[in-house]
Structures are given as C-alpha cells and as structure tokens.
Design a protein around this motif. Structure first.
Motif, PDB file in Angstrom:
ATOM      1  N   GLY A   1       0.906  -1.176  -0.030  1.00 17.38           N
ATOM      2  CA  GLY A   1      -0.097  -0.016  -0.303  1.00 17.38           C
ATOM      3  C   GLY A   1       1.004   1.377  -0.123  1.00 17.38           C
ATOM      4  O   GLY A   1       1.698   1.386   0.961  1.00 17.38           O
TER       5      GLY A   1
ATOM      6  N   THR B   1       6.585 -10.271  -2.339  1.00 17.35           N
ATOM      7  CA  THR B   1       6.493 -11.860  -2.646  1.00 17.35           C
ATOM      8  C   THR B   1       6.247 -12.245  -3.974  1.00 17.35           C
ATOM      9  O   THR B   1       6.382 -13.317  -4.637  1.00 17.35           O
ATOM     10  CB  THR B   1       5.531 -12.640  -1.791  1.00 17.35           C
ATOM     11  OG1 THR B   1       4.153 -12.309  -2.341  1.00 17.35           O
ATOM     12  CG2 THR B   1       5.696 -12.070  -0.338  1.00 17.35           C
TER      13      THR B   1
ATOM     14  N   SER C   1       5.368 -12.315  20.668  1.00 20.03           N
ATOM     15  CA  SER C   1       4.156 -11.182  20.361  1.00 20.03           C
ATOM     16  C   SER C   1       4.740  -9.846  20.855  1.00 20.03           C
ATOM     17  O   SER C   1       5.233  -9.658  21.778  1.00 20.03           O
ATOM     18  CB  SER C   1       2.843 -11.626  21.369  1.00 20.03           C
ATOM     19  OG  SER C   1       2.456 -12.852  21.208  1.00 20.03           O
ATOM     20  N   HIS C   2       4.407  -9.151  19.585  1.00 20.30           N
ATOM     21  CA  HIS C   2       4.568  -7.660  19.566  1.00 20.30           C
ATOM     22  C   HIS C   2       3.509  -6.874  19.382  1.00 20.30           C
ATOM     23  O   HIS C   2       2.709  -7.434  18.390  1.00 20.30           O
ATOM     24  CB  HIS C   2       5.823  -7.283  18.717  1.00 20.30           C
ATOM     25  CG  HIS C   2       7.244  -7.715  19.192  1.00 20.30           C
ATOM     26  ND1 HIS C   2       7.717  -8.857  19.338  1.00 20.30           N
ATOM     27  CD2 HIS C   2       8.386  -6.676  19.665  1.00 20.30           C
ATOM     28  CE1 HIS C   2       8.999  -8.671  19.720  1.00 20.30           C
ATOM     29  NE2 HIS C   2       9.070  -7.465  19.834  1.00 20.30           N
TER      30      HIS C   2
ATOM     31  N   ASP D   1      -0.115  -4.684  14.027  1.00 18.59           N
ATOM     32  CA  ASP D   1      -1.270  -4.847  13.611  1.00 18.59           C
ATOM     33  C   ASP D   1      -1.658  -6.481  13.290  1.00 18.59           C
ATOM     34  O   ASP D   1      -2.724  -6.865  13.505  1.00 18.59           O
ATOM     35  CB  ASP D   1      -1.545  -4.194  12.286  1.00 18.59           C
ATOM     36  CG  ASP D   1      -1.806  -2.884  12.240  1.00 18.59           C
ATOM     37  OD1 ASP D   1      -1.992  -2.286  13.136  1.00 18.59           O
ATOM     38  OD2 ASP D   1      -1.859  -2.103  10.987  1.00 18.59           O
TER      39      ASP D   1
HETATM   40  P1  NAP Z   1       2.103  -5.797  10.343  1.00 21.34           P
HETATM   41  O1  NAP Z   1       2.182  -4.948  11.600  1.00 21.34           O
HETATM   42  O2  NAP Z   1       0.720  -6.483   9.934  1.00 21.34           O
HETATM   43  O3  NAP Z   1       3.009  -5.069   9.459  1.00 21.34           O
HETATM   44  C1  NAP Z   1       3.096  -5.677   7.987  1.00 21.34           C
HETATM   45  C2  NAP Z   1       4.067  -4.603   7.279  1.00 21.34           C
HETATM   46  O4  NAP Z   1       4.511  -5.566   5.971  1.00 21.34           O
HETATM   47  C3  NAP Z   1       2.943  -3.762   6.453  1.00 21.34           C
HETATM   48  O5  NAP Z   1       3.900  -2.610   6.533  1.00 21.34           O
HETATM   49  C4  NAP Z   1       2.451  -4.260   5.259  1.00 21.34           C
HETATM   50  O6  NAP Z   1       2.264  -3.313   4.523  1.00 21.34           O
HETATM   51  C5  NAP Z   1       3.832  -5.086   4.754  1.00 21.34           C
HETATM   52  N1  NAP Z   1       3.622  -6.181   3.977  1.00 21.34           N
HETATM   53  C6  NAP Z   1       2.999  -7.245   4.391  1.00 21.34           C
HETATM   54  N2  NAP Z   1       2.836  -8.031   3.298  1.00 21.34           N
HETATM   55  C7  NAP Z   1       3.863  -7.588   2.576  1.00 21.34           C
HETATM   56  C8  NAP Z   1       4.060  -7.795   0.990  1.00 21.34           C
HETATM   57  N3  NAP Z   1       3.809  -8.979   0.573  1.00 21.34           N
HETATM   58  N4  NAP Z   1       4.806  -7.123   0.175  1.00 21.34           N
HETATM   59  C9  NAP Z   1       5.237  -5.905   0.819  1.00 21.34           C
HETATM   60  N5  NAP Z   1       4.996  -5.563   1.893  1.00 21.34           N
HETATM   61  C10 NAP Z   1       4.119  -6.309   2.782  1.00 21.34           C
HETATM   62  O7  NAP Z   1       3.198  -7.057  10.728  1.00 21.34           O
HETATM   63  P2  NAP Z   1       4.281  -7.283  11.773  1.00 21.34           P
HETATM   64  O8  NAP Z   1       3.499  -7.854  13.288  1.00 21.34           O
HETATM   65  O9  NAP Z   1       5.177  -6.222  11.667  1.00 21.34           O
HETATM   66  O10 NAP Z   1       4.808  -8.736  11.595  1.00 21.34           O
HETATM   67  C11 NAP Z   1       6.091  -8.804  10.480  1.00 21.34           C
HETATM   68  C12 NAP Z   1       6.263 -10.211  10.291  1.00 21.34           C
HETATM   69  O11 NAP Z   1       6.739 -10.699  11.737  1.00 21.34           O
HETATM   70  C13 NAP Z   1       5.271 -10.906   9.733  1.00 21.34           C
HETATM   71  O12 NAP Z   1       5.633 -11.991   9.009  1.00 21.34           O
HETATM   72  C14 NAP Z   1       4.852 -11.655  10.992  1.00 21.34           C
HETATM   73  O13 NAP Z   1       4.152 -13.056  10.944  1.00 21.34           O
HETATM   74  C15 NAP Z   1       5.909 -11.905  11.946  1.00 21.34           C
HETATM   75  N6  NAP Z   1       5.741 -11.934  13.227  1.00 21.34           N
HETATM   76  C16 NAP Z   1       5.045 -11.086  13.941  1.00 21.34           C
HETATM   77  C17 NAP Z   1       4.747 -11.186  15.373  1.00 21.34           C
HETATM   78  C18 NAP Z   1       4.081  -9.858  16.295  1.00 21.34           C
HETATM   79  O14 NAP Z   1       3.588 -10.579  17.273  1.00 21.34           O
HETATM   80  N7  NAP Z   1       3.789  -9.051  15.551  1.00 21.34           N
HETATM   81  C19 NAP Z   1       5.276 -12.477  15.972  1.00 21.34           C
HETATM   82  C20 NAP Z   1       5.780 -13.365  15.031  1.00 21.34           C
HETATM   83  C21 NAP Z   1       6.094 -13.195  14.099  1.00 21.34           C
HETATM   84  P3  NAP Z   1       1.144  -3.433   3.117  1.00 21.34           P
HETATM   85  O15 NAP Z   1      -0.010  -4.440   3.904  1.00 21.34           O
HETATM   86  O16 NAP Z   1       0.783  -2.157   2.750  1.00 21.34           O
HETATM   87  O17 NAP Z   1       1.976  -4.290   2.172  1.00 21.34           O
END
Ligand code: NAP
Length: 259
Positions: free
Chosen positions: A40, A67, A185-186, A189
């Motif tokens: 986005g 991806t 867990s962080h 969103d």
């Molecule tokens: P988030 O808050 O949902 O943010 C995701 C970010 O990545 C957004 O900027 C989103 O923007 C971008 N994004 C998602 N898919 C994308 C794509 N295919 N290409 C380009 N940009 C993309 O997620 P998060 O919590 O930061 O998590 C990041 C990673 O850490 C994820 O893989 C998640 O599974 C992993 N993780 C998170 C947690 C946690 O507690 N937060 C724990 C374990 C693992 P757009 O939607 O605009 O593309």
C-alpha cells in the motif's frame, strides 16, 4: 552507543508498519539511508516522509508486493549496492492442519522462505564485493517452538532458517553477516488481527482474548516494536561482525527453554 553504520544504505522489506517500520526507524536513527517497501503506497509514503523529517536520511520508496517476482525485480533494481538487507513480509494465516492444501504451502514457502532467499542471492554478492554487509531476516518464535495454529509459518520459516544456517557460514569470511531475528508477540497490526480471530472463534471479547494470550508470556505483556527495531539495528552494526547464523529470540521469555 554509535553503531558505526552512518552513511550505509539499507533495504527494509515490508516496512510501512509494525516490525519492519520499527527496523527502518532504528536504522534511520543511526544515519542509514533507506529503501522502504510495502504494497500500500499511502502508508508507505507517510512512513517514509516521517522518517525523512525526523532523521534527515534519504528514503526511497518502492510500493510493491515483495513476494511477487515483479516486486522482487523492482526492489533488487532499486537496492543494487545496498550494505544492509532486512527481509520481511506478512505472515501466513492461522488454521488447523486439515485446512491447508498444496497451494497454501506453496504460497507460504513463496512468501516466507523463497522471497528472502531470492533477495539474499541478489544482494549479498554486492556486499561481498565491498567486503561488508549485513542481512537480518525477520522470522518468528515459531522457529524455536511451534505455534500449532500457525503451521504454514512453522514450516516455511523452518526452511529459511535451515538455508541461513548454511549460507551464513559460507559468506562469513567475506565480511557479510546473515542472522535471523525472531519476534514473539509484539504490539502490531498482525497481533491485533490474531487476537480478533481468537475472539471471534472462541466467543470471547477482544480484550479477554488479548489478556489470555498475554498471561502466558512470562514478561506479562507484548513486546514494543521500538525495542525490536533497536535489536535489529545492533545486528546490522559494526559490533555484530562475529554474529553468524544466529537466531535471536525476542519473546518476553515465552519459549520455555534453557538455551
Ligand atoms: P504488520 O504490523 O501487519 O505489518 C506488516 C507490514 O508489512 C506492513 O507494512 C505491510 O504493508 C507490509 N507487507 C505485508 N505483506 C507484504 C508484502 N507481500 N509485500 C510488501 N509488504 C508487505 O506485521 P508485523 O507484526 O510487523 O509482522 C511482521 C512479520 O513478523 C510477519 O511475517 C509476522 O508474521 C512476523 N511475526 C510477527 C509477530 C508479532 O507479534 N507482531 C510475531 C511473530 C512473527 P502492506 O500491507 O501495505 O503491504
């Protein structure tokens, strides 16, 4: 502490929000110029402008799906010659083991294993030429201890971890350090969406779902993305030059293991 990376350039994939944004901000705070990415463009441009204004670094934006093959080609072109690569993308959806078919696994492998491998293969040779580079892959605590409902994530991230374990040792003597950063867990969103899912499935309120989940974390709370970003910046620093193929866990003690 000066991390010694002022003036370097970094590609931070999936960085308009959450953990990717926190890593971008921490690197910018060290004087690193950025290439930021998300699908986005609105949130991406907003985040990039805020970083330019706060830290005075150069920020180039590439709005695309990291991806997709097309997205990867655009990012690689924009990031040629970078010193630092942060691999990140959205995580796969939760479910039961019976929910997932071949296509679901292929999509998860594409997003959370083959995409970071493609970016490493494309950008690490430039780091080797310069004799210095850092790669941090954002994976998950599920690499250390499975989260049953995240079977797609468990599988794909384990594959990436195996690749990094070997590859990091092949490039370590060439000045390039590749490591993984494992979030528990962080407060982003992503965790909001998972708590909403639990709330709907279990018929409890969102607050109850969140409180139940947090009560299982020894720290009693979710992690702060700012701290996650600071750890990432350290892993990209001059001081991380002896850190090779490691899996750095930031989970508030959630994985119950001695080592
Ligand atoms: P988030 O808050 O949902 O943010 C995701 C970010 O990545 C957004 O900027 C989103 O923007 C971008 N994004 C998602 N898919 C994308 C794509 N295919 N290409 C380009 N940009 C993309 O997620 P998060 O919590 O930061 O998590 C990041 C990673 O850490 C994820 O893989 C998640 O599974 C992993 N993780 C998170 C947690 C946690 O507690 N937060 C724990 C374990 C693992 P757009 O939607 O605009 O593309």
């Amino acid at each position: 502490m000066d991390l010694g990376i002022k003036g370097k350039r970094a590609l931070v994939c999936a960085s308009s929000k959450g953990l990717g944004l926190a890593c971008a901000r921490a690197l910018a705070g060290e004087g690193v110029d950025l290439i930021m990415n998300a699908r986005g463009s609105e949130a991406l441009e907003e985040a990039a402008e805020a970083i330019r204004a706060e830290f005075g670094v150069q920020v180039v934006t590439v709005a695309c799906d990291v991806t997709s093959l097309d997205g990867q080609a655009r990012l690689i072109e924009a990031a040629t010659g970078v010193d630092i690569l942060i691999n990140n993308a959205g995580g796969p959806p939760p479910g039961m083991w019976t929910d997932w078919d071949r296509e679901d696994f292929l999509a998860a492998l594409e997003a959370n294993m083959l995409t970071p491998i493609t970016m490493i293969k494309a950008l690490v040779p430039g780091m080797i030429d310069k004799g210095w580079g850092r790669v941090v892959n954002i994976t998950s605590q599920s690499v250390k201890a499975p989260i049953a409902v995240l079977g797609l994530s468990n599988s794909a991230r384990a594959g990436l971890t195996g690749y990094v374990a070997g590859t990091s040792r092949q490039v370590a003597a060439l000045g390039v350090n590749i490591n993984n950063l494992l979030p528990g867990s962080h407060d982003t969103d992503r965790i909001l969406a998972l708590d909403q899912g639990t709330s709907q499935k279990s018929g409890i309120s969102f607050d109850e779902a969140r409180a139940q989940r947090q009560s299982t974390i020894p720290a009693g709370r979710d992690g702060n993305p700012r701290d996650f970003g600071a750890t990432c910046a350290f892993m990209c620093s001059q001081y991380a030059n002896f850190m090779v193929g490691q899996n750095v866990l930031l989970d508030g003690g959630n994985v119950n293991a001695t080592i």
